[in-house]
Design a protein around this motif. Structure first.
Motif, PDB file in Angstrom:
ATOM      1  N   LEU A  11       0.824  -1.205   0.000  1.00 55.82           N
ATOM      2  CA  LEU A  11       0.000   0.000   0.000  1.00 55.82           C
ATOM      3  C   LEU A  11       0.860   1.257   0.000  1.00 55.82           C
ATOM      4  O   LEU A  11       0.536   2.252  -0.666  1.00 55.82           O
ATOM      5  CB  LEU A  11      -0.936  -0.005   1.210  1.00 55.82           C
ATOM      6  N   VAL A  12       1.958   1.233   0.714  1.00 56.86           N
ATOM      7  CA  VAL A  12       2.881   2.381   0.730  1.00 56.86           C
ATOM      8  C   VAL A  12       3.445   2.610  -0.671  1.00 56.86           C
ATOM      9  O   VAL A  12       3.526   3.753  -1.152  1.00 56.86           O
ATOM     10  CB  VAL A  12       4.024   2.138   1.739  1.00 56.86           C
ATOM     11  N   LYS A  13       3.815   1.541  -1.333  1.00 56.52           N
ATOM     12  CA  LYS A  13       4.334   1.642  -2.697  1.00 56.52           C
ATOM     13  C   LYS A  13       3.288   2.263  -3.625  1.00 56.52           C
ATOM     14  O   LYS A  13       3.588   3.172  -4.419  1.00 56.52           O
ATOM     15  CB  LYS A  13       4.731   0.248  -3.203  1.00 56.52           C
ATOM     16  N   MET A  14       2.050   1.796  -3.527  1.00 50.40           N
ATOM     17  CA  MET A  14       0.972   2.315  -4.365  1.00 50.40           C
ATOM     18  C   MET A  14       0.711   3.790  -4.072  1.00 50.40           C
ATOM     19  O   MET A  14       0.448   4.582  -4.983  1.00 50.40           O
ATOM     20  CB  MET A  14      -0.302   1.490  -4.146  1.00 50.40           C
ATOM     21  N   ALA A  15       0.792   4.163  -2.801  1.00 51.95           N
ATOM     22  CA  ALA A  15       0.550   5.560  -2.418  1.00 51.95           C
ATOM     23  C   ALA A  15       1.612   6.473  -3.007  1.00 51.95           C
ATOM     24  O   ALA A  15       1.307   7.549  -3.559  1.00 51.95           O
ATOM     25  CB  ALA A  15       0.518   5.687  -0.896  1.00 51.95           C
ATOM     26  N   HIS A  16       2.855   6.067  -2.921  1.00 55.18           N
ATOM     27  CA  HIS A  16       3.940   6.878  -3.489  1.00 55.18           C
ATOM     28  C   HIS A  16       3.770   7.036  -4.999  1.00 55.18           C
ATOM     29  O   HIS A  16       3.979   8.119  -5.553  1.00 55.18           O
ATOM     30  CB  HIS A  16       5.294   6.253  -3.170  1.00 55.18           C
ATOM     31  N   GLU A  17       3.394   5.942  -5.665  1.00 59.29           N
ATOM     32  CA  GLU A  17       3.211   5.989  -7.123  1.00 59.29           C
ATOM     33  C   GLU A  17       2.065   6.914  -7.514  1.00 59.29           C
ATOM     34  O   GLU A  17       2.084   7.525  -8.583  1.00 59.29           O
ATOM     35  CB  GLU A  17       2.960   4.577  -7.655  1.00 59.29           C
ATOM     36  N   ALA A  18       1.047   7.016  -6.627  1.00 59.83           N
ATOM     37  CA  ALA A  18      -0.118   7.861  -6.919  1.00 59.83           C
ATOM     38  C   ALA A  18       0.075   9.301  -6.436  1.00 59.83           C
ATOM     39  O   ALA A  18      -0.801  10.141  -6.642  1.00 59.83           O
ATOM     40  CB  ALA A  18      -1.361   7.260  -6.253  1.00 59.83           C
TER      41      ALA A  18
END
Length: 281
Positions: free
Chosen positions: A96-103
């Motif tokens: 989820l952290v990875k997805m948040a950074h990408e978004a």
């Protein structure tokens, strides 16, 4: 504007270890993403927190993760909590952290209890340098590959293990790594906290006869650097000189660098290695 993703540490045993900042955040966010809502509701009830919860775990981390990112992009604030400890450490919060950074969604951490660090500081083993392996893989081939890698690890090793697999894991560690000091930590921060400083062979024998209870953290002594160097030198001494050179050349070293490495392995000078290679040519 996007909301913020809050990574909130929760107690690893004693509920009083939660921070005031985490409690305030859990009360004020729009939704709490919990690894196991049945477990987390006990924490929320204890501190009278009424914020809506949604499940976010290993088996829905991609689909639910996208839904949470959509909510964050709409301006909602989301707190992530795990069953115990820091989100993202041996749990799906990492994705989820990875997805948040990408978004482009802001992410912040509210630190607190972590079983890995808690056990390490209690272990009586060196703490300056350590590696964290979480749970060993369950697949036999992958598990053995990781154990083989750990054989030459000179840093202190921290592992998680379930009580019903503890005896087997300790036996495998002893078989692969040889005799090492180990500290077995159970029920950390709870009433029956137990910290057992011993050796791998003794721990394996003890838990073969005595049932372990509670989640376990193993802190294992790293390999002795001098012993590793001696073993490496003995292995290299058995190699033919050209084989020894090829070993380093295949790793991308230049011929000059490979000769230097071979000389160090064999306790010779680079000039001597060069002369020996010329003779063979």
């Amino acid at each position: 504007m996007a909301g913020t993703l809050y990574l909130c540490a929760t107690p690893i045993g004693n509920l009083d270890d939660i921070t005031f900042r985490v409690l305030e955040t859990l009360r004020n966010v729009d939704v709490i993403a919990a690894e196991d809502t049945r477990n987390s509701i006990k924490l929320l009830n204890r501190f009278e927190i009424k914020t809506p919860m949604t499940s976010y775990h290993e088996f829905n981390k991609y689909d639910k993760g996208r839904q949470l990112i959509e909510q964050l992009l709409e301006g909602k604030n989301v707190a992530v909590i795990t069953d115990a400890g820091m989100p993202g450490i041996s749990d799906p919060g990492e994705e989820l952290v990875k997805m948040a950074h990408e978004a482009g969604v802001p992410v912040t951490v509210l630190p607190g209890a972590c079983a890995c660090v808690t056990a390490l500081t209690l272990s009586g083993l060196p703490t300056r340098r350590f590696c964290f392996e979480a749970f060993l893989p369950s697949a036999k081939k992958e598990r053995m590959e990781v154990l083989e890698e750990l054989k030459n690890e000179s840093r202190t090793i921290v592992l998680y293990e379930a009580p019903h697999r503890l005896a087997k894991t300790l036996a495998e560690l002893f078989e692969t790594l040889g005799e090492r000091r180990v500290t077995v930590c159970r029920e950390l921060t709870k009433k029956h906290e137990n910290v057992f400083l011993t050796t791998l062979s003794a721990a394996a024998a003890y838990y073969e006869e005595n049932e372990a209870k509670g989640e376990c953290v193993l802190v294992v002594e790293g390999a002795d650097k001098k012993e590793l160097l001696r073993a490496e030198q003995e292995a290299c001494a058995k190699l033919d000189l050209e084989e020894h050179m090829q070993r380093y050349l295949s790793e991308g070293m230049s011929k000059k660098e490979a000769m230097k490495a071979v000389a160090a392995d064999r306790g010779l000078s680079k000039r001597e290695i060069y002369a020996m290679l010329l003779e063979r040519e």
